[in-house]
Design a protein around this motif. Sequence first.
Motif, PDB file in Angstrom:
ATOM      1  N   GLU A 166      45.000  29.916 -31.897  1.00 21.66           N
ATOM      2  CA  GLU A 166      44.807  29.188 -33.409  1.00 21.66           C
ATOM      3  C   GLU A 166      45.443  29.915 -34.448  1.00 21.66           C
ATOM      4  O   GLU A 166      46.191  29.580 -35.260  1.00 21.66           O
ATOM      5  N   LEU A 167      45.519  31.463 -34.270  1.00 20.30           N
ATOM      6  CA  LEU A 167      46.080  32.187 -35.507  1.00 20.30           C
ATOM      7  C   LEU A 167      47.436  32.200 -35.548  1.00 20.30           C
ATOM      8  O   LEU A 167      48.195  32.178 -36.552  1.00 20.30           O
ATOM      9  N   CYS A 168      48.201  31.893 -34.170  1.00 19.44           N
ATOM     10  CA  CYS A 168      49.474  31.964 -33.924  1.00 19.44           C
ATOM     11  C   CYS A 168      50.029  30.631 -34.587  1.00 19.44           C
ATOM     12  O   CYS A 168      50.910  30.685 -35.354  1.00 19.44           O
ATOM     13  N   ARG A 169      49.312  29.577 -34.204  1.00 23.26           N
ATOM     14  CA  ARG A 169      49.796  28.312 -34.652  1.00 23.26           C
ATOM     15  C   ARG A 169      49.815  28.018 -36.333  1.00 23.26           C
ATOM     16  O   ARG A 169      50.633  27.756 -37.056  1.00 23.26           O
ATOM     17  N   ALA A 190      52.661  28.173 -41.339  1.00 20.45           N
ATOM     18  CA  ALA A 190      52.662  28.773 -42.765  1.00 20.45           C
ATOM     19  C   ALA A 190      54.344  28.742 -42.965  1.00 20.45           C
ATOM     20  O   ALA A 190      54.704  29.054 -44.173  1.00 20.45           O
ATOM     21  N   GLY A 191      55.046  29.025 -41.872  1.00 16.31           N
ATOM     22  CA  GLY A 191      56.400  29.144 -41.940  1.00 16.31           C
ATOM     23  C   GLY A 191      56.883  30.717 -41.979  1.00 16.31           C
ATOM     24  O   GLY A 191      56.555  31.524 -42.757  1.00 16.31           O
ATOM     25  N   LEU A 192      57.441  31.129 -40.914  1.00 16.43           N
ATOM     26  CA  LEU A 192      57.840  32.423 -40.611  1.00 16.43           C
ATOM     27  C   LEU A 192      59.145  32.449 -40.125  1.00 16.43           C
ATOM     28  O   LEU A 192      60.038  31.635 -39.973  1.00 16.43           O
ATOM     29  N   GLN A 193      59.786  33.614 -40.902  1.00 18.36           N
ATOM     30  CA  GLN A 193      61.328  33.773 -40.623  1.00 18.36           C
ATOM     31  C   GLN A 193      61.513  34.439 -39.508  1.00 18.36           C
ATOM     32  O   GLN A 193      60.795  35.084 -38.878  1.00 18.36           O
ATOM     33  N   PRO A 194      62.773  34.109 -39.104  1.00 27.15           N
ATOM     34  CA  PRO A 194      63.397  34.843 -37.606  1.00 27.15           C
ATOM     35  C   PRO A 194      63.220  36.423 -37.900  1.00 27.15           C
ATOM     36  O   PRO A 194      63.799  36.878 -38.862  1.00 27.15           O
ATOM     37  N   PRO A 195      63.048  37.404 -36.758  1.00 22.99           N
ATOM     38  CA  PRO A 195      62.480  36.978 -35.471  1.00 22.99           C
ATOM     39  C   PRO A 195      60.950  36.626 -35.449  1.00 22.99           C
ATOM     40  O   PRO A 195      60.488  36.604 -34.290  1.00 22.99           O
ATOM     41  N   ALA A 196      60.125  36.995 -36.518  1.00 26.21           N
ATOM     42  CA  ALA A 196      59.026  36.551 -36.246  1.00 26.21           C
ATOM     43  C   ALA A 196      58.510  35.145 -35.843  1.00 26.21           C
ATOM     44  O   ALA A 196      57.704  34.986 -35.090  1.00 26.21           O
ATOM     45  N   ASP A 197      59.288  34.237 -36.114  1.00 28.32           N
ATOM     46  CA  ASP A 197      59.193  33.020 -35.699  1.00 28.32           C
ATOM     47  C   ASP A 197      59.190  32.906 -34.095  1.00 28.32           C
ATOM     48  O   ASP A 197      58.239  32.301 -33.500  1.00 28.32           O
ATOM     49  N   ARG A 198      60.280  33.386 -33.714  1.00 27.66           N
ATOM     50  CA  ARG A 198      60.588  33.661 -32.148  1.00 27.66           C
ATOM     51  C   ARG A 198      59.239  34.263 -31.556  1.00 27.66           C
ATOM     52  O   ARG A 198      58.948  33.568 -30.480  1.00 27.66           O
ATOM     53  N   GLU A 199      58.591  35.169 -32.085  1.00 24.09           N
ATOM     54  CA  GLU A 199      57.773  36.125 -31.323  1.00 24.09           C
ATOM     55  C   GLU A 199      56.558  35.448 -31.373  1.00 24.09           C
ATOM     56  O   GLU A 199      55.679  35.013 -30.433  1.00 24.09           O
ATOM     57  N   HIS A 200      56.194  34.522 -32.592  1.00 25.92           N
ATOM     58  CA  HIS A 200      54.984  33.830 -32.738  1.00 25.92           C
ATOM     59  C   HIS A 200      54.950  32.592 -31.531  1.00 25.92           C
ATOM     60  O   HIS A 200      54.013  32.246 -30.960  1.00 25.92           O
TER      61      HIS A 200
END
Length: 157
Positions: free
Chosen positions: A66-69, A74-84
């Motif tokens: 749930e936290l990940c989704r 909310a929109g993450l920038q790479p590389p955070a998007d990839r890791e999430h």
Amino acid sequence: MGGASGFSSGQEHLPVVDLDLVEHADSEYRSIFQTGSAEEVEAARFRLIWALVHSSQHRHQTRGLELCRASLAAGLQPPADREHRYLAAVACYKLGQYIEARRELARLLQEQPGFRQAEFLRGLTEDAIVREGLVGVGIVAGVAGVALALLFGAARK
């Protein structure tokens, strides 16, 4: 479970964290959420998500997903998007949502070819899908066998 490092290797070769590590990550996140910068809060949130999805407890995995989704929405920038996205796939896998995990990993690997952790998890996911499919086939075959036995038994009388 666990040791000095706070995690041990699960039978699937994914890390499995102990309750102490989850509680520490949760406490750290709550503390930093009150006083930290946006970057510090996001880093603590990521550590919490990582601990939650690698827990052996279903409720932790569900909360981590749930936290990940929410972070992804909310929109993450790479590389955070990839890791999430990878952690969302881990949570889906551990929750037995193999088709959803496979779907997320396929998208992730299409955009990030050579992402070794995702490739490894895709292999585990494919194995689980096959294993679950074989269990389902076995159940259907067992039910069909019982039904046939009952039919033949009734026909003999």
